[in-house]
Write an enzyme that holds these catalytic residues in place. Structure first.
Site, mmCIF file in Angstrom:
data_model
loop_
_atom_site.group_PDB
_atom_site.id
_atom_site.type_symbol
_atom_site.label_atom_id
_atom_site.label_comp_id
_atom_site.label_asym_id
_atom_site.label_seq_id
_atom_site.Cartn_x
_atom_site.Cartn_y
_atom_site.Cartn_z
ATOM 1 N N HIS A 483 -7.000 -15.785 15.065
ATOM 2 C CA HIS A 483 -7.479 -17.154 15.682
ATOM 3 C C HIS A 483 -8.635 -17.676 15.075
ATOM 4 C CE1 HIS A 483 -5.400 -15.417 19.676
ATOM 5 N NE2 HIS A 483 -4.501 -15.637 18.710
ATOM 6 N N PRO A 484 -8.959 -17.641 13.656
ATOM 7 C CA PRO A 484 -9.919 -18.126 13.017
ATOM 8 C C PRO A 484 -10.109 -19.941 13.380
ATOM 9 C CG PRO A 484 -8.272 -18.280 11.369
ATOM 10 C CD PRO A 484 -7.781 -17.575 12.678
#
Length: 552
Positions: A483-484
């Protein structure tokens, strides 16, 4: 009959083609924007580095086991060496296919918490919870019907899991007995609770952004989708972006211009493209021999991500988990038949079926832990590497990490993968939350409601009890949950690390908007795919509003 994406060669070498909106990246946000911006007749071109999303494992939900880190649909990035993870590099999947990460992800539908968006809205007008909630709701096709939080008839299908595991019911009962109440869904505000995840499936099939938003509108003559178009550089003229250079599958270069350039390449791809185009921290660009067109210190900064820690428990013999089912040819055959005939069973499952939202400490204002509970265990998340005992994995992640990293070009060519350095567990706060998360997992599994399965802790191991030992174990067993965010952060221009304004226009470069996870000021407290869909819906409205105002 399958409807193929029209792959149009819009220019031959040296020629230019203009469109109203040029979208760079055919991922989650790109597919939504292609739909919404082409609706009123405006000409839209979307460039996607990957190919068609017609592989069967991009449709069957369990296919994430085969899709992630597969060069057919994934960029196959990895991080730099992570001191906080015992010096390891870890895999960093990013979708390289129509639909982007929505075509290879875990399909969990979550929005995050009200407090997340109210925090965004403090510095960015129009991004508070009350502002964004309608964009979450209105495009839904929700299996339980319409209410104030959900809609029916929209493109984004949100369904229930089509498989049941007794071991997850036992976890639920133990969590409830431990003070984490059962929830019908996770889509309302900041509640602590547990329950089965809802998923972006439709009738047992993955509902990606490509399936939901792009494929139904490919008949529009004003919409062009170019596959295998690797965008190498932005074209700028005196601080104004006018187009891009891209290479096709054969390596031939083309240029294309647009009245407005919209970057939707994601939290890794967008800052990388800007940097190789000469837009980013000047010292970094100069170090790699890139001419500095605009010194924008925030491009590639502020990277943060959800780190997952995967405690594993062995259940008593005879407990039904995917570990056992995957080792029996008869069970595998039954899985295939069940899915083929009914679109149910193990092949229809997301990687995590059950979840929980909890607090690591009474001192935190809103929940800061998310559990992804899986009826399986393994060294690597691959079908052939499942353990030979009945296993349960209770993955726990810190929803609001304080560690901050970077995405940086590694050469002047975009074809050289970027350096991705999330700096996991770089702060005392993140280490403490990780330890507290493991302790809460242990508390739930030790509850008498779990005794019927005789759980035995395999990882990190019940003998590891001291905080320092637990931090060391976390370092060994943690990995990304992919989930960057926040590498081109949204915020006022008074902060030099902010890259776009509240309408997603770049501060320092004209004619460029960014619409992807990179602009999120902070990470949402949950999975990030549906928040990206929300952002793209809101961005489309803002873009059309601004276009109308400028032509008035």
């Amino acid at each position: 009959m399958k409807r193929a994406v029209r792959s149009c060669v819009l220019s031959t070498k040296g020629r230019r083609h203009e469109c109203d909106y040029l979208i760079v990246g055919g991922g989650t946000a790109g597919c939504v924007l292609a739909n919404r911006l082409s609706k009123n007749g405006s000409s839209v071109t979307m460039l996607e580095a990957g190919g068609e999303d017609d592989w069967i494992w991009l449709k069957i939900p369990v296919g994430y086991l085969f899709a992630m880190m597969n060069e057919r649909c994934d960029w196959r990035f990895e991080t730099t060496v992570q001191p906080g993870l015992c010096g390891k590099k870890i895999a960093y999947p990013r979708g390289k296919v129509l639909g982007g990460c929505s075509s290879i992800n875990g399909t969990v539908y979550m929005r995050g918490q009200k407090a997340d968006y109210d925090l965004w809205g403090k510095e960015n007008e129009g991004w508070s919870w009350d502002d964004v909630m309608p964009y979450f709701r209105d495009n839904m096709d929700y299996y339980l019907g319409k209410d104030e939080l959900h809609n029916v008839g929209g493109e984004w299908s949100v369904d229930h899991p089509r498989i049941h595991w007794d071991v997850l019911d036992v976890f639920r009962d133990a969590a409830v007995a431990s003070g984490i109440p059962h929830l019908k869904h996770f889509n309302n505000s900041d509640e602590v609770g547990c329950g089965y995840f809802q998923v972006t499936h439709k009738d047992g099939v993955r509902c990606s952004a490509s399936t939901a938003f792009l494929k139904p509108v490919l008949h529009r003559k004003n919409l062009n989708v170019v596959k295998h178009a690797f965008v190498e550089k932005l074209i700028t003229d005196d601080g104004r972006a006018t187009g891009v250079v891209y290479s096709d599958k054969s390596g031939n270069q083309h240029t294309i211009s647009g009245k407005e350039i919209i970057l939707t390449a994601g939290a890794i791809g967008t800052p990388h493209l800007l940097q190789v185009s000469g837009i980013g921290p000047s010292s970094l660009l100069q170090r790699h021999g890139v001419e500095v067109l605009r010194d924008v210190p925030g491009v590639g900064q502020n990277l943060h991500d959800h780190l997952q820690i995967r405690p594993v428990f062995r259940m008593k013999d005879g407990t039904d988990t995917l570990n056992q089912q995957s080792r029996s040819y008869i069970s595998m055959l039954k899985m295939g038949i069940d899915y083929a005939l009914h679109r149910k069973g193990a092949l229809s499952m997301a990687p995590s079926q059950f979840g929980a939202i909890a607090k690591s400490s009474p001192d935190v204002a809103t929940p800061d832990l998310e559990f992804h509970v899986q009826p399986l265990s393994c060294e690597k998340l691959e079908l052939g590497s499942l353990d030979d005992f009945p296993g349960l994995t209770v993955s726990v992640c810190n929803l609001r990490p304080t560690s901050r990293g970077t995405v940086e070009l590694s050469s002047s060519s975009i074809k050289t993968p970027p350096l991705i350095d999330p700096k996991y567990l770089d702060t005392h706060e993140d280490k403490k939350v990780a330890v507290d998360g493991i302790k809460l997992v242990r508390e739930i599994v030790a509850n008498p409601a779990f005794a019927c399965l005789d759980p035995v802790e395999v990882k990190p191991g019940a003998s590891i009890t001291e905080d320092g030992e637990l931090v060391e174990s976390v370092s060994q067993m943690a990995s990304s949950i992919f989930h960057p965010v926040s590498t081109c952060r949204m915020g006022p221009a008074t902060n030099p690390l902010n890259v776009v304004d509240a309408r997603l226009n770049m501060h320092n470069v004209q004619n460029v908007r960014i619409v992807d996870c990179s602009v999120m000021p902070t990470i949402p407290s949950g999975n990030t795919c549906s928040p990206v869909v929300m952002m793209a819906e809101k961005a489309a409205d803002m873009i059309l509003e601004d276009t109308k105002a400028s032509s008035a």
